[in-house]
Design an enzyme around this catalytic site. Structure first.
Site, PDB file in Angstrom:
ATOM      1  CG  ASP A   8      -0.135   0.234   2.529  1.00  0.00           C
ATOM      2  OD1 ASP A   8      -0.104   1.378   3.034  1.00  0.00           O
ATOM      3  OD2 ASP A   8       0.469  -0.742   3.022  1.00  0.00           O
ATOM      4  CB  SER A   9       0.929   4.255   0.711  1.00  0.00           C
ATOM      5  OG  SER A   9       1.284   5.608   0.664  1.00  0.00           O
ATOM      6  CB  ALA A  10       5.758   4.357   0.492  1.00  0.00           C
ATOM      7  N   GLY A  26       3.295   0.149  -2.108  1.00  0.00           N
ATOM      8  CA  GLY A  26       2.822  -0.195  -3.443  1.00  0.00           C
ATOM      9  C   GLY A  26       3.824   0.207  -4.504  1.00  0.00           C
ATOM     10  CG  HIS A  45      -3.344   7.531   0.465  1.00  0.00           C
ATOM     11  ND1 HIS A  45      -2.926   7.095  -0.773  1.00  0.00           N
ATOM     12  CD2 HIS A  45      -2.323   7.258   1.327  1.00  0.00           C
ATOM     13  CE1 HIS A  45      -1.698   6.598  -0.674  1.00  0.00           C
ATOM     14  NE2 HIS A  45      -1.330   6.683   0.587  1.00  0.00           N
TER      15      HIS A  45
END
Length: 594
Positions: free
Chosen positions: A181-183, A185, A311
């Protein structure tokens, strides 16, 4: 949601009052928010050894002497654990001969946190339900964080963890699913590109939740969605700017490097991708371009856009939509990937099963309760006898032939399909503070809408518990990470085809089709997302400008499935946004504004 957004923006505005250690300290506090119960978590420490890596990691690999260690944890759902225990016991007793019938999946999870905060433990609210949905063993890695470790150090750790699964534990690459997820990802995509670029075996697919793929921040959604999302915008010169912390003095050199900003890379040859994003998150446009560019390169892409979601919304347990997103992960792995895998998952051989068993089935294993704390009980606490007629059922992914409108997966306990109800009982499992219990979907399906149990109000929860829960929810500056859990039968078709012609059965149906998943009702449509655009307030990278222009001129190369709550179920915390018609990038979005 208003409180959460305000505090997140305040953290960004007054970052000079805090430092990276303060942020990490907040993230290290456990047991503050309800999490999915009955999961086994086993911490693992392993030595990093030389693996003769090529490319950008060659020098870092050559410097390894076997003394450096990395940590992580195995996460296994209760029912998966019970199934594995039964199979291991039967094999030892000689009741199972030859190769096992089930093709086991193993997930490698890379957590978010802007590259400088969070951990495997902080992301149990995602890793626990993901392991349950996929009926798989999940390994969450604690890669080194910035600013102590700069790019490409975290990528080196991710590659080391991947090859440890493949080479040391003998897990076939086609049995591995990457997720992040996020970074995390973005790091997942970097790992895929590195493996592809250096001719290493690739995993079977990847699940990307709100991936951060453009460190240049060139897309307009960083500004147009800033008032709705919970992620603050990194500011130049800020000592907590995650981009500066991650890239350091080599920022100009690595800012557009494909392993740091994957949107600038070549996606040709990558395995299928499930990409999930929120409609009002600041990363929406770059994620839209990611799906478009990957599809242009021939990658099988499932791009999902969830209306009114922020997010990493999968991490926020008060969003029912998070359940649908996790259900889609189940469908992606069990129904979608088999259609496109060049090699089907293999049966784990004896050495692989023995290695995984030795790592997971140890005295260090602990059960995580619903209130986020470890029970203190070891693996024996969730080891139960499974009836003989259920041992080879394949875990959660049982094929359903029931005509029930809300079928449940085999072995699914009421406490795993949750709805909050008020209760003063002291006999609950400790899943939620304030005496909140869980009810099964079968209970909900037989209850009228008017009589559905209500979520306990905040006023009924102890003030300390409420404060602790708030701190835990806001602590991750760049990637809030929590989640809920729900199980969905494999027979639900959640998505339209991602490539090729649309079957006549779909083309003749209304543009919006309904997909009911348990007690959660969502409406999906195969529509183009809002048009991505470059930022007008600052310089945007020419490559992103060109990509946006291409998207506008030829349309998206991929199908996007837009999900929204059923009529009357719009998210109340963001309804104010829909009272105003956005003038930016709405020509490609056909949804109605309330």
């Amino acid at each position: 949601m208003t409180l959460l957004s305000s505090i997140m923006r305040g953290v960004s505005r007054y970052s000079h009052l805090a430092n990276i250690d303060t942020v990490r300290l907040l993230m290290s506090i456990g047991g503050l928010v309800p999490v999915p119960s009955d999961a086994l978590v086993t911490p693992v420490t392993f030595s990093v050894r030389k693996r003769l890596l090529r490319g950008i990691l060659e020098n870092l690999d050559a410097a390894e002497d076997g003394m450096r260690e990395l940590c992580g944890e195995w996460v296994v759902g209760k029912k998966t654990w019970q199934r594995l225990q039964a199979e291991w016991r039967a094999r030892k007793e000689g009741k199972i001969s030859g190769k096992p019938k089930r093709k086991e999946r193993v997930v490698l999870y890379l957590h978010g946190g802007a590259y400088y905060t969070s951990s495997a433990a902080s992301h149990r609210l995602i890793t626990i339900p993901l392991a349950k949905y996929l009926d798989a063993r999940l390994f969450a890695l604690d890669y080194r964080l910035a600013p102590e470790t700069r790019f490409p150090g975290p990528l080196h750790d991710a590659v080391s963890a991947y090859f440890r699964l493949v080479d040391d534990l003998h897990v076939p690459p086609e049995n591995i699913i990457l997720a992040g997820d996020s970074a995390g990802g973005g790091l997942t995509l970097a790992l895929l590109m590195y493996l592809r670029d250096n001719d290493y075996p690739l995993p079977s697919g990847a699940i990307l939740m709100s991936p951060w793929v453009d460190l240049t921040m060139s897309c307009e959604s960083w500004e147009s969605n800033a008032q709705y999302d919970i992620v603050p915008m990194p500011q130049p010169g800020d000592h907590l700017n995650p981009i500066a912390c991650y890239l350091g003095e080599h920022m100009e050199k690595y800012l557009t490097h494909p392993y740091a900003s994957p949107l600038f890379g070549d996606f040709k040859g990558l395995p299928p991708l499930l990409i999930q994003a929120g409609e009002v998150e600041v990363l929406r446009d770059e994620i839209t371009l990611l799906a478009h560019k990957a599809a242009l390169a021939g990658v099988e892409v499932r791009h999902e856009l969830y209306e009114d979601m922020v997010h990493v919304f999968q991490s926020l347990p008060f969003f029912d939509t998070a359940k649908h997103a996790f259900a889609s992960c189940h469908d992606f792995v069990w129904n979608f990937l088999p259609q496109y895998q060049s090699r089907t998952p293999q049966s784990l051989d004896t050495s692989a099963e023995k290695g995984l068993e030795d790592e997971i089935d140890t005295d260090a294993a602990r059960v995580v309760r619903g209130d986020g704390t470890e029970t203190g009980a070891g693996r024996e606490a969730i080891t139960e006898e499974i009836p003989e007629n259920r041992r080879d059922s394949g875990g959660y992914r049982r094929k359903h032939h029931s005509v029930s409108p809300t079928p449940t997966l085999q072995g699914c306990e009421p406490s795993w399909d949750s709805k909050y109800v008020s209760s003063s009982s002291s006999d609950d499992e400790g899943d939620f503070e304030g005496g909140a219990l869980r009810r099964s979907r079968s209970y909900l399906s037989s209850t009228s809408t008017e009589s559905l149990p209500k979520r306990p109000s905040l006023s009924k929860r102890p003030s300390l518990a409420r404060l602790r829960s708030t701190f835990s929810a806001i602590a991750d500056v760049a990637s809030i990470s929590a989640s809920d859990t729900m199980h969905v039968p494999a027979t639900h078709v959640l998505h339209p085809p991602v490539s090729g012609d649309v079957p006549s059965s779909l083309s003749s149906s209304p543009s919006r089709r309904r997909a009911r998943i348990g007690s959660l009702s969502m409406t999906s449509s195969a529509e183009a997302p809002p048009e991505p655009a470059i930022r007008r307030a600052q310089f945007s990278h020419p490559d992103i400008t060109t990509l946006c222009q291409q998207w506008l001129s030829s349309g998206p190369a991929n199908h996007t499935t837009t999900y929204k709550p059923d009529s009357g179920a719009a998210s109340p915390q963001l309804t104010h946004k829909r009272r105003h018609t956005r003038t930016h990038s709405l020509s490609g979005y056909s949804g109605k504004l309330v």
